[in-house]
Design a protein around this motif. Structure first.
Motif, PDB file in Angstrom:
ATOM      1  N   ALA A 120       1.168  -1.296  -0.138  1.00  0.00           N
ATOM      2  CA  ALA A 120      -0.053   0.028   0.145  1.00  0.00           C
ATOM      3  C   ALA A 120       1.003   1.269  -0.348  1.00  0.00           C
ATOM      4  CB  ALA A 120      -0.889   0.415   0.949  1.00  0.00           C
ATOM      5  N   VAL A 126       2.458   7.683  -0.190  1.00  0.00           N
ATOM      6  CA  VAL A 126       1.222   7.421  -0.951  1.00  0.00           C
ATOM      7  C   VAL A 126       1.069   9.305  -1.110  1.00  0.00           C
ATOM      8  CG1 VAL A 126      -0.948   6.940  -0.541  1.00  0.00           C
ATOM      9  CG2 VAL A 126       0.895   5.349  -0.066  1.00  0.00           C
ATOM     10  N   LEU A 143      -6.910   5.952   3.884  1.00  0.00           N
ATOM     11  CA  LEU A 143      -6.252   5.515   3.656  1.00  0.00           C
ATOM     12  C   LEU A 143      -6.060   4.020   3.442  1.00  0.00           C
ATOM     13  CD1 LEU A 143      -3.010   8.089   3.798  1.00  0.00           C
ATOM     14  CD2 LEU A 143      -4.534   7.748   1.665  1.00  0.00           C
ATOM     15  N   SER A 144      -4.947   3.191   2.701  1.00  0.00           N
ATOM     16  CA  SER A 144      -5.285   1.991   3.134  1.00  0.00           C
ATOM     17  C   SER A 144      -4.318   1.200   3.369  1.00  0.00           C
ATOM     18  CB  SER A 144      -5.049   0.929   1.694  1.00  0.00           C
ATOM     19  OG  SER A 144      -5.542   0.849   0.655  1.00  0.00           O
ATOM     20  N   PHE A 146      -1.409   0.019   6.045  1.00  0.00           N
ATOM     21  CA  PHE A 146       0.173   0.263   5.984  1.00  0.00           C
ATOM     22  C   PHE A 146       0.585  -0.430   6.719  1.00  0.00           C
ATOM     23  CE2 PHE A 146       0.453   5.373   4.960  1.00  0.00           C
ATOM     24  CZ  PHE A 146       0.615   5.169   3.559  1.00  0.00           C
TER      25      PHE A 146
END
Length: 175
Positions: A120, A126, A143-144, A146
Protein backbone atom coordinates in the motif's frame (compact mmCIF):
# COMPACT_ATOMS: atom_id res chain seq x y z
CA UNK A 1 -36.50 12.29 -22.19
CA UNK A 2 -37.75 14.47 -19.36
CA UNK A 3 -36.32 12.03 -16.79
CA UNK A 4 -32.88 12.15 -18.46
CA UNK A 5 -32.81 15.94 -18.25
CA UNK A 6 -33.79 15.86 -14.57
CA UNK A 7 -31.12 13.25 -13.88
CA UNK A 8 -28.39 15.24 -15.67
CA UNK A 9 -29.36 18.46 -13.89
CA UNK A 10 -29.27 16.69 -10.52
CA UNK A 11 -25.82 15.30 -11.30
CA UNK A 12 -24.57 18.77 -12.19
CA UNK A 13 -25.96 20.17 -8.92
CA UNK A 14 -24.37 17.39 -6.87
CA UNK A 15 -21.01 17.85 -8.62
CA UNK A 16 -21.09 21.64 -8.16
CA UNK A 17 -21.89 21.19 -4.46
CA UNK A 18 -18.91 18.82 -4.17
CA UNK A 19 -16.57 21.42 -5.70
CA UNK A 20 -17.93 24.22 -3.49
CA UNK A 21 -17.69 22.04 -0.37
CA UNK A 22 -14.09 21.03 -0.94
CA UNK A 23 -13.02 24.61 -1.76
CA UNK A 24 -14.53 26.01 1.45
CA UNK A 25 -12.87 23.53 3.81
CA UNK A 26 -10.34 24.86 6.31
CA UNK A 27 -8.87 21.53 7.39
CA UNK A 28 -8.38 18.09 5.90
CA UNK A 29 -8.14 14.76 7.69
CA UNK A 30 -5.84 11.97 6.56
CA UNK A 31 -6.63 8.65 8.24
CA UNK A 32 -5.46 5.08 8.02
CA UNK A 33 -4.06 2.13 9.93
CA UNK A 34 -0.62 0.66 10.63
CA UNK A 35 -0.38 -3.11 11.02
CA UNK A 36 2.25 -5.82 11.53
CA UNK A 37 2.25 -8.60 8.99
CA UNK A 38 4.27 -11.66 9.98
CA UNK A 39 5.29 -13.92 7.08
CA UNK A 40 6.31 -16.75 9.42
CA UNK A 41 2.65 -17.54 10.10
CA UNK A 42 0.45 -19.72 7.91
CA UNK A 43 -1.27 -18.25 4.87
CA UNK A 44 -4.57 -17.44 6.64
CA UNK A 45 -2.84 -15.80 9.60
CA UNK A 46 -0.55 -13.87 7.25
CA UNK A 47 -3.44 -12.52 5.19
CA UNK A 48 -6.05 -11.98 7.91
CA UNK A 49 -4.01 -11.94 11.11
CA UNK A 50 -2.17 -8.63 10.88
CA UNK A 51 -1.98 -7.00 14.32
CA UNK A 52 -2.22 -3.29 15.03
CA UNK A 53 0.91 -1.41 16.07
CA UNK A 54 0.36 1.21 18.78
CA UNK A 55 2.74 4.17 18.74
CA UNK A 56 3.84 3.96 15.10
CA UNK A 57 4.69 7.28 13.47
CA UNK A 58 3.19 8.24 10.11
CA UNK A 59 4.14 11.47 8.34
CA UNK A 60 2.52 13.82 5.85
CA UNK A 61 4.71 15.91 3.55
CA UNK A 62 3.21 18.56 1.26
CA UNK A 63 5.15 20.28 -1.52
CA UNK A 64 4.59 23.63 -3.22
CA UNK A 65 4.58 24.29 -6.96
CA UNK A 66 8.39 24.32 -7.04
CA UNK A 67 8.54 20.92 -5.27
CA UNK A 68 9.79 22.42 -1.99
CA UNK A 69 8.45 21.19 1.34
CA UNK A 70 5.79 23.61 2.54
CA UNK A 71 4.28 21.40 5.27
CA UNK A 72 5.47 18.44 7.31
CA UNK A 73 3.48 16.79 10.07
CA UNK A 74 3.26 13.43 11.80
CA UNK A 75 0.92 11.43 14.01
CA UNK A 76 1.15 8.47 16.37
CA UNK A 77 -1.15 5.49 15.99
CA UNK A 78 -3.53 4.61 18.81
CA UNK A 79 -4.27 1.23 20.46
CA UNK A 80 -5.97 -0.14 17.34
CA UNK A 81 -3.26 1.14 15.01
CA UNK A 82 -5.20 4.07 13.52
CA UNK A 83 -3.92 7.56 12.80
CA UNK A 84 -5.78 10.75 11.92
CA UNK A 85 -3.67 13.66 10.74
CA UNK A 86 -5.58 16.96 10.87
CA UNK A 87 -4.03 19.63 8.67
CA UNK A 88 -4.98 23.26 8.03
CA UNK A 89 -5.31 23.79 4.30
CA UNK A 90 -3.39 27.05 4.49
CA UNK A 91 0.22 27.17 5.61
CA UNK A 92 2.17 30.43 5.82
CA UNK A 93 -0.44 32.15 3.65
CA UNK A 94 -0.34 29.51 0.89
CA UNK A 95 -3.00 26.93 0.14
CA UNK A 96 -1.92 23.30 0.48
CA UNK A 97 -2.88 21.27 -2.57
CA UNK A 98 -3.67 17.69 -1.48
CA UNK A 99 -2.43 16.26 -4.78
CA UNK A 100 1.05 17.56 -3.82
CA UNK A 101 1.00 15.70 -0.48
CA UNK A 102 2.07 12.19 0.39
CA UNK A 103 1.87 10.01 3.49
CA UNK A 104 4.42 7.41 4.56
CA UNK A 105 5.65 5.29 7.43
CA UNK A 106 8.34 6.78 9.68
CA UNK A 107 8.93 4.35 12.55
CA UNK A 108 7.56 1.44 14.55
CA UNK A 109 8.04 1.03 18.31
CA UNK A 110 7.60 -2.75 18.03
CA UNK A 111 11.03 -4.37 18.64
CA UNK A 112 10.11 -7.37 16.47
CA UNK A 113 7.93 -5.85 13.75
CA UNK A 114 9.85 -2.77 12.63
CA UNK A 115 10.75 -3.23 8.95
CA UNK A 116 8.64 -0.90 6.78
CA UNK A 117 7.11 -2.57 3.71
CA UNK A 118 5.79 -1.05 0.53
CA UNK A 119 2.43 -2.83 0.78
CA UNK A 120 0.00 0.00 0.00
CA UNK A 121 2.99 2.33 -0.48
CA UNK A 122 3.86 2.83 3.19
CA UNK A 123 7.63 2.84 2.69
CA UNK A 124 7.88 4.99 -0.44
CA UNK A 125 4.84 7.17 0.23
CA UNK A 126 1.25 7.45 -0.99
CA UNK A 127 0.03 10.56 -2.79
CA UNK A 128 -3.39 11.90 -1.89
CA UNK A 129 -5.73 11.63 -4.89
CA UNK A 130 -9.44 11.87 -4.14
CA UNK A 131 -11.06 12.49 -0.79
CA UNK A 132 -12.98 9.55 0.63
CA UNK A 133 -15.45 11.73 2.56
CA UNK A 134 -16.69 15.21 1.66
CA UNK A 135 -19.56 16.18 3.93
CA UNK A 136 -20.40 19.65 5.17
CA UNK A 137 -17.15 20.84 6.73
CA UNK A 138 -15.38 17.45 6.65
CA UNK A 139 -12.79 16.62 4.00
CA UNK A 140 -11.21 13.24 4.72
CA UNK A 141 -8.78 10.94 2.94
CA UNK A 142 -8.87 7.34 4.20
CA UNK A 143 -5.84 5.34 3.07
CA UNK A 144 -5.31 1.60 2.80
CA UNK A 145 -3.45 0.05 5.74
CA UNK A 146 0.34 0.39 5.91
CA UNK A 147 2.39 -2.59 7.03
CA UNK A 148 5.56 -3.34 8.94
CA UNK A 149 7.06 -6.80 9.01
CA UNK A 150 9.73 -8.75 10.90
CA UNK A 151 13.41 -8.86 9.83
CA UNK A 152 12.93 -12.50 8.88
CA UNK A 153 10.34 -11.47 6.26
CA UNK A 154 12.36 -8.61 4.78
CA UNK A 155 13.53 -9.13 1.21
CA UNK A 156 17.33 -9.10 0.87
CA UNK A 157 18.82 -6.23 -1.11
CA UNK A 158 20.60 -7.88 -4.03
CA UNK A 159 22.54 -5.27 -5.99
CA UNK A 160 25.37 -5.34 -8.45
CA UNK A 161 28.44 -4.18 -6.47
CA UNK A 162 29.62 -2.12 -9.46
CA UNK A 163 26.44 -0.06 -9.33
CA UNK A 164 26.78 2.63 -6.66
CA UNK A 165 23.10 3.60 -6.72
CA UNK A 166 20.96 1.41 -4.45
CA UNK A 167 17.34 0.47 -4.97
CA UNK A 168 16.41 2.82 -2.12
CA UNK A 169 18.04 5.73 -4.00
CA UNK A 170 16.04 4.88 -7.12
CA UNK A 171 12.75 4.75 -5.19
CA UNK A 172 13.15 8.14 -3.54
CA UNK A 173 11.30 10.04 -6.27
CA UNK A 174 8.61 11.47 -4.00
CA UNK A 175 10.48 14.61 -3.07
Amino acid sequence: MKMKVVFIVSLILVFSNFIEASDGMDVMHIAGKVLCQDCTQGWNEWVDGAKAIKGSIVSLTCLDERRRVMYYGSDLTDEVGTFDLIVNQTCHGKTIKPQNCFVRLVSSPDPVCNIATDFAGGKSGVKLHRPTVVYRDLLKYVLSPFYYTTPMCDEPNINDDDNLETNDDKNQNNY
